[in-house]
Design a protein around this motif. Structure first.
Motif, PDB file in Angstrom:
ATOM      1  N   GLN A   1      -3.837   0.857  -3.654  1.00  0.00           N
ATOM      2  CA  GLN A   1      -3.142  -0.334  -3.558  1.00  0.00           C
ATOM      3  C   GLN A   1      -3.734  -1.118  -5.054  1.00  0.00           C
ATOM      4  O   GLN A   1      -4.742  -1.202  -5.490  1.00  0.00           O
ATOM      5  CB  GLN A   1      -3.664  -1.260  -2.497  1.00  0.00           C
ATOM      6  CG  GLN A   1      -3.599  -2.701  -2.327  1.00  0.00           C
ATOM      7  CD  GLN A   1      -4.213  -3.560  -1.015  1.00  0.00           C
ATOM      8  OE1 GLN A   1      -4.885  -2.804  -0.395  1.00  0.00           O
ATOM      9  NE2 GLN A   1      -4.038  -4.719  -1.039  1.00  0.00           N
TER      10      GLN A   1
ATOM     11  N   VAL B   1      -8.641   4.058   1.229  1.00  0.00           N
ATOM     12  CA  VAL B   1      -7.826   3.177   0.494  1.00  0.00           C
ATOM     13  C   VAL B   1      -8.541   2.791  -0.883  1.00  0.00           C
ATOM     14  O   VAL B   1      -9.676   2.413  -0.592  1.00  0.00           O
ATOM     15  CB  VAL B   1      -6.968   2.117   1.300  1.00  0.00           C
ATOM     16  CG1 VAL B   1      -6.174   1.192   0.558  1.00  0.00           C
ATOM     17  CG2 VAL B   1      -6.714   2.270   2.742  1.00  0.00           C
TER      18      VAL B   1
ATOM     19  N   LYS C   1       0.840  -1.224   0.019  1.00  0.00           N
ATOM     20  CA  LYS C   1      -0.024  -0.015   0.000  1.00  0.00           C
ATOM     21  C   LYS C   1       0.953   1.192   0.012  1.00  0.00           C
ATOM     22  O   LYS C   1       1.857   1.124   0.734  1.00  0.00           O
ATOM     23  CB  LYS C   1      -0.850  -0.034   1.177  1.00  0.00           C
ATOM     24  CG  LYS C   1      -1.740  -1.209   1.159  1.00  0.00           C
ATOM     25  CD  LYS C   1      -2.520  -1.114   2.775  1.00  0.00           C
ATOM     26  CE  LYS C   1      -3.492  -2.390   3.172  1.00  0.00           C
ATOM     27  NZ  LYS C   1      -4.116  -2.455   4.376  1.00  0.00           N
TER      28      LYS C   1
ATOM     29  N   LYS D   1     -11.837   0.923   2.653  1.00  0.00           N
ATOM     30  CA  LYS D   1     -11.075   0.540   1.362  1.00  0.00           C
ATOM     31  C   LYS D   1     -12.287   0.375   0.164  1.00  0.00           C
ATOM     32  O   LYS D   1     -13.278  -0.321   0.341  1.00  0.00           O
ATOM     33  CB  LYS D   1     -10.469  -0.913   1.480  1.00  0.00           C
ATOM     34  CG  LYS D   1      -9.511  -0.825   2.276  1.00  0.00           C
ATOM     35  CD  LYS D   1      -8.476  -2.362   2.623  1.00  0.00           C
ATOM     36  CE  LYS D   1      -7.662  -2.458   1.002  1.00  0.00           C
ATOM     37  NZ  LYS D   1      -6.793  -3.628   1.273  1.00  0.00           N
TER      38      LYS D   1
END
Length: 631
Positions: A610, A588, A401, A554
């Motif tokens: 990511q 994320v 990440k 995320k």
């Protein structure tokens, strides 16, 4: 005029009271209208009508301030004058002669403009206002006043009211009508908020029941429709069929050409299938590389005929990234009530039949119930998986990440891999369901926990403080001993809580919200950072989300990967980033596969990236070399 005694002062007082009374009547009727308003344009029309009917004013109009070069006033509703006439005068709110009308001045200054007499008011002295003066005189209007409409500190327009009396709009009347204008602005703002809520609810509904990539109903929608169709089939004593389609080359195309190419393939196949679907049938994107077609009243013969037609439709190669690709679609068929009597079972058996289908044998297969060999293989794999866990034969991988602002590595996600001695590398999507069926989730989680803590300690001893994030399943959240085992691992390895993080999928959290909240609270008390994984694919409410003690959201890759080509996906990603930041959480983005993804996410203020553009999952031993190359 000075103070005068006698009848004249009584008449003045009576006129003043009459004006206050009509303003109060207008204010009361306006508030009643606001309570029942459901549409902005209707509200503006009704408010103008009420000002004329209830208040007895000769003219009412609402104009919105346009932020174009000319600063045009766009007229939205009028009573006592024709809206086309107002538009023909070309009033503006700029600081120019054409912008010095009562409406333009009220918008520009943000204050009421009280006109005591239209014939003497300097605002109408310019020749450009001759048409307005003449029209006002014909309608019996001698005084005009405008009130700014303000929403969240910004003036969006003006409410204009005209009266017959040249000395109308004294202080008390203006105060009441200013309150009416404020109420109208509040009503407009409220309707706009409600419209945004309706749009948000529609977006949430699409997320819950429709696939963002193909625009087709998703698996949840399919199962609900199957349940309805099965009930109807029972009542009318007829059968139904489910066709399960698998795109055999999808993963290969993803690996060789990238996820965007795989998505193009699915979108084109979905388009072809939609053209072949009849009105009473349901086509769904039932899985990553899977489609399903529900035939609500179909025999085995009819289902086979449809499967044959679909294989013909899908036979032609698909243009992907400049190449012509054979999709290699297999179709499985299962029937209700002969093969299954519940939606989940019917879908499973259509899936089982699909796995028996081969492109060289017409590309479709009917469920027969004779999948004993496959069942035996699955049982053997379950035994092999147990052996692999017990004898430490699994592999710990990690995917990096990166902090988007600094481009520095900020951690990694711990991933488990299984290199089978006979079957080779088995994907987690294949062996994790095996672990669930064999009751091996807890041993598998324990193996990942031990391996991740050990790896984190090794990195820390080497001076590399990269946090490792460990995935926890719904089963793990229900494990009463989970938190104590993690607490013991911190004691065993002596590493700080900042080096271990935990990721929990939105769907896992919603499976048992109360238990999940308790476990998350306990984990948070250990000092670890927590992530909501695959956000957008579950069904959590905003009220529940804001209560969770999590640090990161995320965004699922199914929204991130198509965001550069799909406006709907881009809107969802943008909204999620804003939502997370408003809840003091960091964001994320998963599935960052290209520089275009990176640039788009950076522009939206995403915190962490990511995906394959940064780095693929890799053995932990390779992570340091990768980090050196990235830096």
């Amino acid at each position: 005029m000075g103070n005068q005694a006698g009848p004249a002062s009584v008449e003045d007082q009576a006129r003043k009271l009459a004006r206050v009374h009509r303003a109060l009547k207008t204010l009361s009727a306006g508030n009643h209208t606001l309570l029942h308003a459901s549409d902005e344009q209707a509200l503006l029309n009704d408010m103008c009508r009420i000002i004329g009917e209830s208040g007895g004013y000769q003219r009412a109009a609402v104009g919105y301030a346009e932020h174009d070069q000319e600063k045009t006033i766009r007229w939205m509703g009028t009573v006592g004058t024709d809206i086309r006439f107002l538009e023909s005068v070309h009033l503006t709110w700029s600081d120019t002669p054409s912008g010095r009308s009562v409406a333009g001045t009220a918008i520009r200054t943000g204050k009421p403009y009280v006109g005591q007499h239209i014939l003497t008011d300097p605002a109408y002295a310019a020749p450009a206002y001759d048409p307005l003066r003449e029209a006002a005189i014909k309608k019996g209007v001698t005084s005009v006043t405008a009130f700014p409409l303000r929403i969240d500190g910004e003036v969006i327009g003006a409410l204009v009211i005209g009266a017959a009396e040249p000395d109308a709009f004294d202080e008390e009347e203006v105060q009441l009508l200013s309150e009416l204008a404020d109420d109208l602005a509040y009503g407009i703002a409220n309707l706009r908020i409600r419209e945004k809520h309706r749009d948000a609810e529609a977006t949430i509904a699409r997320l819950a029941y429709y696939d963002a990539l193909t625009g087709l109903p998703n698996r949840t929608f399919l199962l609900e429709r199957l349940e309805e169709s099965m009930q109807e089939a029972k009542q009318h004593h007829h059968a139904l069929a489910l066709l399960h389609l698998y795109v055999g080359r999808f993963h290969e195309i993803n690996k060789v050409l990238g996820y965007r190419s795989g998505n193009q393939l699915l979108q084109e196949l979905g388009r072809r299938l939609k053209l072949a679907v009849k009105e009473n049938e349901t086509l769904a994107h039932a899985g990553e590389a899977e489609f399903a077609l529900l035939l609500p009243a179909a025999s085995a013969e009819h289902a086979i005929q449809r499967a044959q037609r679909l294989t013909t439709i899908l036979h032609d190669p698909v243009a992907v990234s400049g190449l012509m690709v054979d999709a290699s679609v297999n179709i499985g068929i299962a029937l209700f009530p002969g093969h299954a009597t519940t939606p989940e079972a019917l879908l499973r058996r259509a899936n089982a039949a699909m796995r028996e289908a081969r492109p060289t044998h017409d590309g479709y297969a009917m469920y027969t119930g004779g999948q004993e060999e496959q069942h035996a293989r699955r049982l053997a794999l379950m035994g092999d998986l147990r052996h692999a866990i017990e004898h430490d034969q699994l592999l710990l991988y990690c995917q990096p990440k990166v902090d988007m602002a600094s481009r520095r590595v900020c951690g990694a996600e711990a991933l488990v891999r299984w290199q089978h001695p006979v079957h080779g590398m088995i994907l987690p999507s294949d062996f994790i369901p095996l672990a669930e069926q064999a009751g091996l989730i807890t041993p598998l989680t324990d193996w990942v926990l031990e391996s991740a803590f050990s790896q984190s300690y090794a990195w820390h001893e080497a001076g590399l403080d990269w946090p490792l994030a460990i995935n926890l399943s719904a089963h793990d959240l229900r494990d009463p001993d989970l938190v104590e085992r993690i607490r013991g691992l911190f004691s065993t390895w002596g590493i700080g809580p900042e080096l271990i993080q935990f990721e929990l999928t939105e769907s896992a959290l919603m499976e048992d919200p109360a238990s999940a909240m308790e476990t998350l609270t306990d984990l948070k008390q250990l000092g670890t950072r927590l992530y909501v994984d695959d956000f957008g694919t579950g069904y959590s409410s905003l009220s529940y989300l804001q209560k969770l003690p999590v640090d990161y959201i995320k965004i699922d890759q199914s929204f991130v990967m198509p965001m550069t080509v799909s406006n709907d996906s881009a809107v969802i990603v943008h909204s999620t980033i804003e939502l997370g930041h408003n809840l003091d959480m960091k964001i994320v983005a998963e599935g960052v596969e290209s520089q275009a993804h990176w640039d788009s996410l950076a522009a939206l203020g995403c915190d962490v990236a990511q995906g394959y553009h940064i780095g693929k999952p890799m053995p932990t031993a390779q992570f340091r070399n990768w980090e050196t190359g990235w830096a």
